[in-house]
Design an enzyme around this catalytic site. Structure first.
Site, short mmCIF file in Angstrom:
data_model
loop_
_atom_site.label_atom_id
_atom_site.label_comp_id
_atom_site.label_asym_id
_atom_site.label_seq_id
_atom_site.Cartn_x
_atom_site.Cartn_y
_atom_site.Cartn_z
N ARG A 305 0.95 -1.15 0.01
CA ARG A 305 0.11 -0.08 0.04
C ARG A 305 0.99 1.24 -0.18
NH1 ARG A 305 -3.36 -3.04 -1.51
NH2 ARG A 305 -5.28 -3.19 -0.68
N GLU A 334 -4.25 7.58 -4.70
CA GLU A 334 -4.37 6.86 -5.97
C GLU A 334 -5.36 7.58 -6.83
OE1 GLU A 334 -4.35 2.88 -5.27
OE2 GLU A 334 -2.26 2.92 -4.46
N HIS A 353 -2.07 0.67 -9.41
CA HIS A 353 -2.63 -0.13 -8.59
C HIS A 353 -3.25 -1.45 -9.42
CE1 HIS A 353 -4.22 -1.02 -4.05
NE2 HIS A 353 -4.17 -2.32 -4.82
#
Ligand code: 3PY
Length: 396
Positions: A305, A334, A353
């Site tokens: 993360r 993000e 991601h």
């Protein structure tokens, strides 16, 4: 009882079959539709001749209306999930979109027993929990649950499940892809190759080799182990650090060396890969001090993360060549704002991601989430898949 089918050992349950299973002595769980409920009944109840089996299974047909209500916490579109995933969910649940829920809250809120959280992005807030009196389970598709307030959810008597098994291969692959891409400067190479001004392929810069280099894995869990297996094929020397538990079995299997102190791993590694969950303990675990311990030739890869790294310190370290490069599949926020200093550097690769963004992983995550949710609804243990299963209940 409305019996839909009767089967015995060796009989394949049709894909999408659903209903109640009657009398299942012995281990035939492989035959059962995920989450099928088990009841015992007298042996002859559903027997039809000729029968050469020592048990019988009956499946009761269920109408769409009888299926448990599942709210899809959508992130866009009708359901916000791929069509094939919608079809998969529809076999086991009566699907309710956020729009349908909001338009007809009174009727829908009673029907909803499960919530499906797709790809770790949306969260479940207190207001939603208050409006779902029959909610029993939140099925998170993905391994990380840092976007969910587990304590608050458990106060509502709701369980949370995740999909650690389904994500492991694809996330390990993205770790390897980032490591190789950064080592061999793939993105820069591609830009040169496709540039209209490139007349010939002039490489006036060099990458570094992954083969025989030292990889330090921070977090030897399921994904970390899969990374180590892959790294072995590159003859890498593998170091690892776990905060809580040494993994002797995994060490032996992949020839990894345990570093009790993370500092030792940081000092010795050519590539450092973060594969840990985000918790208050791991928040910004890599900051100025840790980056300063790394070799100036080392690369930092993050597939956990974003907030595992103090991004301001990372910007500084990359600008001043404290480390060679970084490759991140995760950042905070993000996506990064377009003017973020990380986006201005050329010794970094950032992907949006995409650890589980494969056709196979998305399908497997949905399957694992469905099996988990049905298990909770049927009062059964979460499927184990041969390793520790994950269910957050906080003692409830
Ligand atoms: O499964 C997760 O939590 C992921 O973020 C995969 O990249």
């Amino acid at each position: 009882m409305d019996l839909h089918a009767a089967i015995g050992p060796g009989t394949e349950v049709a894909e999408g079959a659903r209903g109640c299973v009657l009398q299942v002595p012995g281990n035939c769980s492989g035959l059962l539709p995920p989450g099928a409920a088990r009841f015992s009944c007298k042996e002859n109840i559903v027997r039809k001749e000729p029968v050469q089996v020592n048990y019988l299974v009956a499946i009761k047909a269920m109408s769409e209306q009888e299926l448990p209500g599942l709210l899809i916490l959508d992130i866009g579109g009708t359901y916000g999930v791929q069509e094939n995933i919608v079809a998969l969910l529809k076999k086991h649940f009566c699907l309710i979109t956020m729009k349908e829920f909001l338009e007809n809250k009174k009727e829908m809120s009673k029907k909803i027993q499960s919530v499906f959280v797709f790809e770790c992005r949306p969260t479940v807030d207190q207001e939603l929990l208050e409006s779902l009196p029959n909610l029993k389970v939140i099925g998170n598709s993905g391994v990380g649950v840092d976007h969910l307030n587990l304590k608050m959810i458990s106060n509502f008597g709701v369980k949370v499940t995740n999909t650690p098994h389904a994500v492991a291969d694809s996330t390990a692959d993205i770790g390897m892809a980032l490591m190789l891409a950064s080592a061999r400067r793939l993105v820069e190479g591609s830009q040169i190759a496709i540039s209209p001004h490139t007349k010939y392929f002039a490489v006036d810069w060099l990458g570094v080799e992954v083969s025989r280099a030292t990889l330090g894995i921070i977090g030897m869990g399921r994904i970390g182990y899969k990374v180590a297996q892959r790294a072995r094929a590159f003859d890498m020397k593998i170091l690892y650090h776990n905060r809580k538990q040494r993994r002797k079995e995994e060490e032996l299997a992949v020839g990894a060396h345990y570093c009790e102190k993370m500092e030792d791993l940081l000092q010795q590694s050519d590539f450092v890969m973060l594969v840990v969950n985000l918790t208050p303990e791991t928040h910004k675990m890599i900051g100025k001090k840790e980056l300063g311990l790394m070799k100036p030739t080392a690369t930092l890869i993050n597939i956990g993360r974003g907030a595992l790294i103090d991004q301001d310190s990372l910007v500084e370290a990359l600008q001043n060549n404290i480390i060679r490069a970084a490759a991140l599949d995760v950042t905070y926020p993000e996506p990064l704002p377009r003017d973020h200093p990380l986006l201005k550097l050329n010794n970094i690769i950032i992907t949006p991601h995409i650890g589980t963004a494969t056709v196979q992983a998305v399908q497997m995550m949905a399957e694992e989430a469905i099996a988990n949710m049905l298990a909770v609804l049927n009062g059964q243990p979460i499927p184990n898949y041969g390793r520790r299963s994950t269910l957050w209940t906080f003692g409830k």
